[in-house]
Scaffold this motif. Structure first.
Motif, mmCIF file in Angstrom:
data_model
loop_
_atom_site.group_PDB
_atom_site.id
_atom_site.type_symbol
_atom_site.label_atom_id
_atom_site.label_comp_id
_atom_site.label_asym_id
_atom_site.label_seq_id
_atom_site.Cartn_x
_atom_site.Cartn_y
_atom_site.Cartn_z
ATOM 1 N N MET A 248 0.834 -1.009 -0.013
ATOM 2 C CA MET A 248 0.031 -0.109 -0.140
ATOM 3 C C MET A 248 0.913 1.166 -0.050
ATOM 4 O O MET A 248 1.610 1.382 0.722
ATOM 5 C CB MET A 248 -0.777 -0.021 1.175
ATOM 6 N N LEU A 249 0.696 2.190 -0.950
ATOM 7 C CA LEU A 249 1.598 3.343 -1.103
ATOM 8 C C LEU A 249 0.481 4.554 -0.592
ATOM 9 O O LEU A 249 -0.691 4.585 -1.231
ATOM 10 C CB LEU A 249 1.916 3.346 -2.641
ATOM 11 N N HIS A 250 1.080 4.856 0.202
ATOM 12 C CA HIS A 250 0.050 6.204 1.014
ATOM 13 C C HIS A 250 0.931 7.347 1.514
ATOM 14 O O HIS A 250 2.255 7.416 1.306
ATOM 15 C CB HIS A 250 -0.617 5.548 2.369
ATOM 16 N N GLY A 251 0.074 8.385 1.795
ATOM 17 C CA GLY A 251 0.674 9.761 2.197
ATOM 18 C C GLY A 251 0.883 9.886 3.615
ATOM 19 O O GLY A 251 0.471 8.801 4.504
ATOM 20 N N GLN A 252 1.789 10.800 4.339
ATOM 21 C CA GLN A 252 2.155 10.749 5.531
ATOM 22 C C GLN A 252 0.929 11.002 6.389
ATOM 23 O O GLN A 252 1.054 10.885 7.709
ATOM 24 C CB GLN A 252 3.109 12.054 5.769
ATOM 25 N N ASP A 253 -0.175 11.513 5.807
ATOM 26 C CA ASP A 253 -1.155 11.908 6.591
ATOM 27 C C ASP A 253 -2.506 10.802 6.742
ATOM 28 O O ASP A 253 -3.554 11.107 7.222
ATOM 29 C CB ASP A 253 -2.262 13.119 5.933
ATOM 30 N N ALA A 254 -2.015 9.542 6.139
ATOM 31 C CA ALA A 254 -3.079 8.497 6.070
ATOM 32 C C ALA A 254 -3.036 8.092 7.583
ATOM 33 O O ALA A 254 -2.239 7.930 8.512
ATOM 34 C CB ALA A 254 -2.362 7.231 5.432
ATOM 35 N N PRO A 255 -4.360 7.835 8.197
ATOM 36 C CA PRO A 255 -4.877 7.857 9.529
ATOM 37 C C PRO A 255 -4.069 6.443 10.130
ATOM 38 O O PRO A 255 -3.885 5.556 9.319
ATOM 39 C CB PRO A 255 -6.266 7.242 9.520
ATOM 40 N N PHE A 256 -3.345 6.805 11.336
ATOM 41 C CA PHE A 256 -2.708 5.820 11.885
ATOM 42 C C PHE A 256 -3.485 4.295 11.908
ATOM 43 O O PHE A 256 -3.012 3.129 11.996
ATOM 44 C CB PHE A 256 -2.277 6.175 13.311
ATOM 45 N N ALA A 257 -4.824 4.373 12.277
ATOM 46 C CA ALA A 257 -5.732 3.423 12.671
ATOM 47 C C ALA A 257 -5.700 2.526 11.130
ATOM 48 O O ALA A 257 -5.627 1.147 11.154
ATOM 49 C CB ALA A 257 -7.196 3.616 12.904
ATOM 50 N N ALA A 258 -5.829 3.292 9.966
ATOM 51 C CA ALA A 258 -5.989 2.586 8.822
ATOM 52 C C ALA A 258 -4.457 1.812 8.558
ATOM 53 O O ALA A 258 -4.404 0.819 8.111
ATOM 54 C CB ALA A 258 -6.227 3.537 7.603
ATOM 55 N N GLN A 259 -3.538 2.562 8.952
ATOM 56 C CA GLN A 259 -1.942 1.861 8.699
ATOM 57 C C GLN A 259 -1.811 0.726 9.716
ATOM 58 O O GLN A 259 -1.389 -0.285 9.148
ATOM 59 C CB GLN A 259 -0.962 2.867 9.198
ATOM 60 N N ASP A 260 -2.286 0.867 10.964
ATOM 61 C CA ASP A 260 -2.406 -0.352 11.617
ATOM 62 C C ASP A 260 -2.984 -1.471 11.211
ATOM 63 O O ASP A 260 -2.633 -2.808 11.215
ATOM 64 C CB ASP A 260 -2.644 0.072 13.105
ATOM 65 N N GLY A 261 -4.259 -1.288 10.528
ATOM 66 C CA GLY A 261 -4.924 -2.234 10.126
ATOM 67 C C GLY A 261 -4.436 -2.997 9.144
ATOM 68 O O GLY A 261 -4.596 -4.117 8.807
ATOM 69 N N TRP A 262 -3.917 -2.274 8.076
ATOM 70 C CA TRP A 262 -3.447 -2.941 7.143
ATOM 71 C C TRP A 262 -1.913 -3.748 7.284
ATOM 72 O O TRP A 262 -1.644 -4.787 6.794
ATOM 73 C CB TRP A 262 -2.871 -1.844 5.915
ATOM 74 N N ARG A 263 -1.230 -3.129 8.303
ATOM 75 C CA ARG A 263 0.040 -3.866 8.897
ATOM 76 C C ARG A 263 -0.438 -5.240 9.526
ATOM 77 O O ARG A 263 0.235 -6.356 9.300
ATOM 78 C CB ARG A 263 0.684 -3.216 9.729
ATOM 79 N N ALA A 264 -1.600 -5.214 10.006
ATOM 80 C CA ALA A 264 -2.066 -6.376 10.619
ATOM 81 C C ALA A 264 -2.530 -7.534 9.613
ATOM 82 O O ALA A 264 -2.326 -8.805 9.836
ATOM 83 C CB ALA A 264 -3.235 -6.031 11.580
ATOM 84 N N THR A 265 -2.634 -7.165 8.367
ATOM 85 C CA THR A 265 -3.081 -8.052 7.521
ATOM 86 C C THR A 265 -1.846 -8.540 6.820
ATOM 87 O O THR A 265 -1.874 -10.035 6.151
ATOM 88 C CB THR A 265 -3.750 -7.497 6.278
ATOM 89 N N GLY A 266 -0.684 -7.985 7.029
ATOM 90 C CA GLY A 266 0.634 -8.784 6.458
ATOM 91 C C GLY A 266 1.096 -7.833 5.328
ATOM 92 O O GLY A 266 2.101 -8.027 4.619
ATOM 93 N N ALA A 267 0.292 -6.674 4.781
ATOM 94 C CA ALA A 267 0.593 -5.814 3.731
ATOM 95 C C ALA A 267 1.592 -5.004 4.092
ATOM 96 O O ALA A 267 2.101 -4.677 5.139
ATOM 97 C CB ALA A 267 -0.564 -4.962 3.384
ATOM 98 N N ARG A 268 2.560 -4.525 3.278
ATOM 99 C CA ARG A 268 3.696 -3.578 3.320
ATOM 100 C C ARG A 268 3.200 -2.165 2.964
ATOM 101 O O ARG A 268 2.646 -2.183 2.149
ATOM 102 C CB ARG A 268 4.900 -4.195 2.478
ATOM 103 N N LEU A 269 3.424 -1.443 3.897
ATOM 104 C CA LEU A 269 3.101 0.165 3.708
ATOM 105 C C LEU A 269 4.435 0.707 3.422
ATOM 106 O O LEU A 269 5.592 0.528 3.975
ATOM 107 C CB LEU A 269 2.655 0.484 4.798
#
Length: 367
Positions: A248-269
């Motif tokens: 997942m390519l994202h900006g610095q302002d992406a919500p931390f909750a969303a970042q944590d949710g994607w990390r929990a799936t095993g995705a690379r941010l």
């Protein structure tokens, strides 16, 4: 043209072998190798294996065994000269007693860059360079662009009606093209390191972006350009991230909750800088190249397609044309291009055009 006709014929075989590795060898190049005895018989064949190892030369040497002594090795890229996880292929060819090496290209990797050819010559092996160099350069355009420019090779896929629409006004798009064209798209996915879409396509279609029913040796990396991480980790991509890679390519302002949710799936941010309210696409592609990707297959929607074209980041465009008409109320294949005059429109060079089922596929070089 360098080399004899026999050299070119055997190099064509090596190139065909190299093509089997496309999409599976990153960050390494896809290389093919053929070992030919003094009597003109092929005694060993190899291509770079999934994950980048074993290298093509090692596979061919292992197959040939003692028959490699006195043979000619046809290699689509200069044999490596550096120690990594395995010894240099140039050293392996020398140890096997190969009498001659014919290569298509010099490897631009600074760790090689002519050293492999020099090592072979210093060992008394005859070296012929540049045989079918243009074909080899086209085959490994992704690896070469990553090494020389720090960017991956980008193929943009569009599937449209005759009037350039990708969906009806309501968003219905399944299916614009026929089953043969869709199968061809899966084959193209398999030949690339990654498949990329934008957040709009991810949200609208909830795609899985895998290669299906083709025996793929490994799945491509699945990439979403999503500045605010709006796409849900409970999507098809999120639920399958542990089985096939999702980045997942994202900006610095992406919500931390969303970042944590994607990390929990095993995705690379991968965080990327913003430009004009959107992710900086050049910076995004540089990040992907730094992560090792060489070939990206973009199946994004109209806005991502237009943004990549505006930025000059598309190397090849593949257009699937269906014999259907939707009309002006349908959704256009491209978003705004910001053109003020026809002279500003990108002019593409046609590479090929073929029928695939009831549809037509045209490949264009984007200069």
């Amino acid at each position: 043209m360098s080399g004899t006709e026999a050299d070119r014929a055997f190099m064509r075989t090596a190139l065909a072998l190299a093509a089997r590795g496309l999409g599976n060898t990153w960050p390494n190049p896809a290389v093919g190798c053929v070992l030919v005895s003094a009597e003109g018989r092929i005694v060993g064949r190899g291509w770079t294996q999934p994950g980048g190892r074993p290298h093509a030369e090692r596979r061919a040497l292992d197959q040939a065994g003692a028959l490699a002594r006195g043979a000619t090795a046809y290699v689509t890229l200069e044999p490596c000269a550096h120690y990594g996880k395995t010894p240099p292929c140039a050293e392996g060819l020398i140890s096997a007693g190969v009498a001659r090496v014919v290569s298509a290209l010099t490897d631009p990797d600074p760790r090689v860059a002519g050293r492999g050819h020099a090592m072979l010559r210093d060992a008394g092996i005859a070296v012929t360079e540049g045989v079918l160099a243009d074909a080899a350069r086209a085959l490994n355009a992704g690896f070469l662009k990553r090494v020389e420019q720090g960017l991956p090779f980008v193929t943009l896929k569009l599937a449209t009606t005759i009037d350039g629409r990708i969906a009806t006004a309501s968003g219905e798009s399944r299916w614009i093209t026929g089953p043969e064209a869709r199968r061809a798209v899966h084959a193209m996915r398999m030949g690339h390191d990654a498949v990329m879409v934008g957040s709009g396509t991810a949200l609208a279609d909830d795609p899985d972006l895998t290669v299906r029913d083709m025996g793929a040796p490994q799945q491509p990396v699945r990439i979403v350009i999503d500045s605010l991480l709006r796409h849900s980790p409970d999507s098809r991509l999120g639920r399958s991230a542990a089985a096939a890679p999702v980045w997942m390519l994202h900006g610095q302002d992406a919500p931390f909750a969303a970042q944590d949710g994607w990390r929990a799936t095993g995705a690379r941010l991968l965080p990327v800088a913003m430009a004009g309210g959107h992710l900086d696409l050049r910076a995004a592609l540089r990040a992907l190249a730094e992560a090792g990707l060489t070939r990206i297959f973009c199946e994004g929607g109209a806005d991502l397609a237009a943004a990549l074209l505006r930025a000059g980041l598309v190397d090849e465009l593949v257009h699937f044309g269906a014999g259907a008409l939707i009309g002006a109320e349908g959704r256009a294949a491209l978003g705004p291009m910001g053109l003020q005059a026809l002279a500003e429109a990108p002019r593409l060079q046609r590479i090929s055009q073929d029928s695939v089922g009831a549809d037509v596929v045209t490949r264009w070089h984007c200069s």
